[in-house]
Design an enzyme around this catalytic site. Structure first.
Site, PDB file in Angstrom:
ATOM      1  N   HIS A   6       0.789  -1.159   0.009  1.00  0.00           N
ATOM      2  CA  HIS A   6      -0.011  -0.034  -0.077  1.00  0.00           C
ATOM      3  C   HIS A   6       0.758   1.436   0.079  1.00  0.00           C
ATOM      4  O   HIS A   6       0.336   2.470  -0.065  1.00  0.00           O
ATOM      5  CB  HIS A   6      -1.071   0.005   1.047  1.00  0.00           C
ATOM      6  CG  HIS A   6      -0.331   0.225   2.480  1.00  0.00           C
ATOM      7  ND1 HIS A   6      -0.184  -0.628   3.288  1.00  0.00           N
ATOM      8  CD2 HIS A   6      -0.178   1.560   3.125  1.00  0.00           C
ATOM      9  CE1 HIS A   6       0.607  -0.266   4.509  1.00  0.00           C
ATOM     10  NE2 HIS A   6       0.312   1.128   4.429  1.00  0.00           N
ATOM     11  N   ASP A  30       0.102  -7.609   1.402  1.00  0.00           N
ATOM     12  CA  ASP A  30       0.594  -6.252   1.586  1.00  0.00           C
ATOM     13  C   ASP A  30       2.244  -6.147   1.740  1.00  0.00           C
ATOM     14  O   ASP A  30       2.806  -5.975   2.745  1.00  0.00           O
ATOM     15  CB  ASP A  30       0.037  -5.693   2.894  1.00  0.00           C
ATOM     16  CG  ASP A  30       0.054  -4.073   2.821  1.00  0.00           C
ATOM     17  OD1 ASP A  30       0.782  -3.725   1.984  1.00  0.00           O
ATOM     18  OD2 ASP A  30      -0.395  -3.485   3.911  1.00  0.00           O
ATOM     19  N   GLN A  43       0.743   5.276  11.516  1.00  0.00           N
ATOM     20  CA  GLN A  43       0.881   5.927  10.133  1.00  0.00           C
ATOM     21  C   GLN A  43       2.150   6.437   9.958  1.00  0.00           C
ATOM     22  O   GLN A  43       2.967   7.201  10.965  1.00  0.00           O
ATOM     23  CB  GLN A  43      -0.161   7.005  10.180  1.00  0.00           C
ATOM     24  CG  GLN A  43      -0.435   7.421   8.820  1.00  0.00           C
ATOM     25  CD  GLN A  43      -1.530   8.217   8.752  1.00  0.00           C
ATOM     26  OE1 GLN A  43      -1.985   8.823  10.038  1.00  0.00           O
ATOM     27  NE2 GLN A  43      -2.270   8.588   7.689  1.00  0.00           N
ATOM     28  N   GLY A  44       2.974   6.090   8.803  1.00  0.00           N
ATOM     29  CA  GLY A  44       4.294   6.492   8.551  1.00  0.00           C
ATOM     30  C   GLY A  44       5.233   5.319   8.639  1.00  0.00           C
ATOM     31  O   GLY A  44       6.358   5.434   8.426  1.00  0.00           O
ATOM     32  N   ASP A  45       4.925   4.239   9.576  1.00  0.00           N
ATOM     33  CA  ASP A  45       5.549   3.264   9.836  1.00  0.00           C
ATOM     34  C   ASP A  45       5.305   1.979   8.922  1.00  0.00           C
ATOM     35  O   ASP A  45       6.160   1.016   8.725  1.00  0.00           O
ATOM     36  CB  ASP A  45       5.404   2.519  11.374  1.00  0.00           C
ATOM     37  CG  ASP A  45       6.185   3.308  12.295  1.00  0.00           C
ATOM     38  OD1 ASP A  45       7.334   4.051  12.130  1.00  0.00           O
ATOM     39  OD2 ASP A  45       5.544   3.443  13.382  1.00  0.00           O
ATOM     40  N   SER A  46       4.365   2.256   7.997  1.00  0.00           N
ATOM     41  CA  SER A  46       4.027   1.413   6.902  1.00  0.00           C
ATOM     42  C   SER A  46       5.144   0.824   6.431  1.00  0.00           C
ATOM     43  O   SER A  46       6.073   1.745   5.778  1.00  0.00           O
ATOM     44  CB  SER A  46       2.975   1.920   6.130  1.00  0.00           C
ATOM     45  OG  SER A  46       1.779   1.962   6.573  1.00  0.00           O
TER      46      SER A  46
END
Length: 258
Positions: free
Chosen positions: A71, A116, A204-207
């Protein structure tokens, strides 16, 4: 999995980029949480960590290939727009290694649920230790380490320094029992981790960043990829990660084509 209920942990640069906490609910009443459970990583502690310019994390699968989340990328093909930063805890360090991408390969069949993972081919090798991936479920239990760069509050700016935290394995049954989007957990493709009482998580941002632990030889092995979650380190809302061992063969095959 509803798009409002399950939030991917991706953040564009300048948006939400949190490390060691998880995503806040998208409701007007949700107050931003400070980073909890995380401490600053030591230079050289996790040399396989990579920061990606689109607002994601990743790990060095090989010197020229970064493993991240599907993603985080828009699709497969030639792509020279991504910059990978590695070799440092401090993103502003003059020692930071910065390399552009040349290609992206997103997991075949990815449609927003499960699968993912993605690979990014680099224009030049990053001469840092790589992170091996789990090829079976032996290490899909116990306590894991997560790390990344991020803001201290929701919607804050990206952090300068890498943070790290520990999160325990949560069974599929317990994870599903959280309800909502967790009820649609894809067994075998996703793995959960976190504390029942909350307090520590990815965000969020660690994806795309790795969830890892020590193997029986004392070496780090990647068991998960930061994928999604509900809330920000809230009780009963664990982090959900791509179960790397399920896709190890597909990842190896894909990497060989880059």
């Amino acid at each position: 999995m509803s798009i409002l209920g399950a939030i991917k942990r991706f953040a564009a640069v300048g948006a939400v980029v949190l490390a060691a906490v998880s995503l806040q609910p998208t409701t007007a009443s949700a107050a931003p949480q400070p980073v909890v459970g995380g401490t600053r990583a030591v230079q050289g502690e996790f040399p396989f960590m990579v920061r990606l310019s689109m607002g994601c994390g990743g790990s060095l699968y090989s010197p020229t290939v970064v493993l991240t989340a599907a993603h985080c990328v828009s699709g497969s093909g030639n792509n020279t727009s991504i910059t990978a930063t590695a070799g440092v805890v401090d993103l502003q360090s003059s020692s930071a290694i910065k390399v552009k991408s040349t290609k992206v390969l997103r997991a075949p069949g990815y449609n927003g649920s499960g699968k993912d993972w993605a690979l990014i081919k680099l224009a030049a090798p990053i001469n840092q230790p790589t992170l091996k991936i789990a090829t079976n479920t032996t290490y899909n239990t116990g306590t894991f380490t997560v790390a990344g760069w991020g803001a201290a509050i929701e919607d804050g700016a990206q952090q300068r320094y890498m943070l790290k935290a520990s999160v325990p394995f949560i069974s599929d049954a317990t994870c599903r029992a959280a309800g909502g989007a967790y009820s649609d957990l894809i067994a075998g493709e996703e793995i959960c981790a976190g504390y029942a009482e909350g307090g520590t998580d990815t965000c969020q941002g660690d994806s795309g960043g790795p969830m890892f632990r020590k193997d029986n030889a004392g070496e780090y092995i990647q068991v998960g990829i930061v994928s999604w979650g509900i809330g920000c380190a809230q009780a009963g809302n664990p982090g959900v990660y791509t179960e790397v061992s399920t896709f190890a063969s597909a990842i190896a095959s894909a990497a060989a084509t880059l």
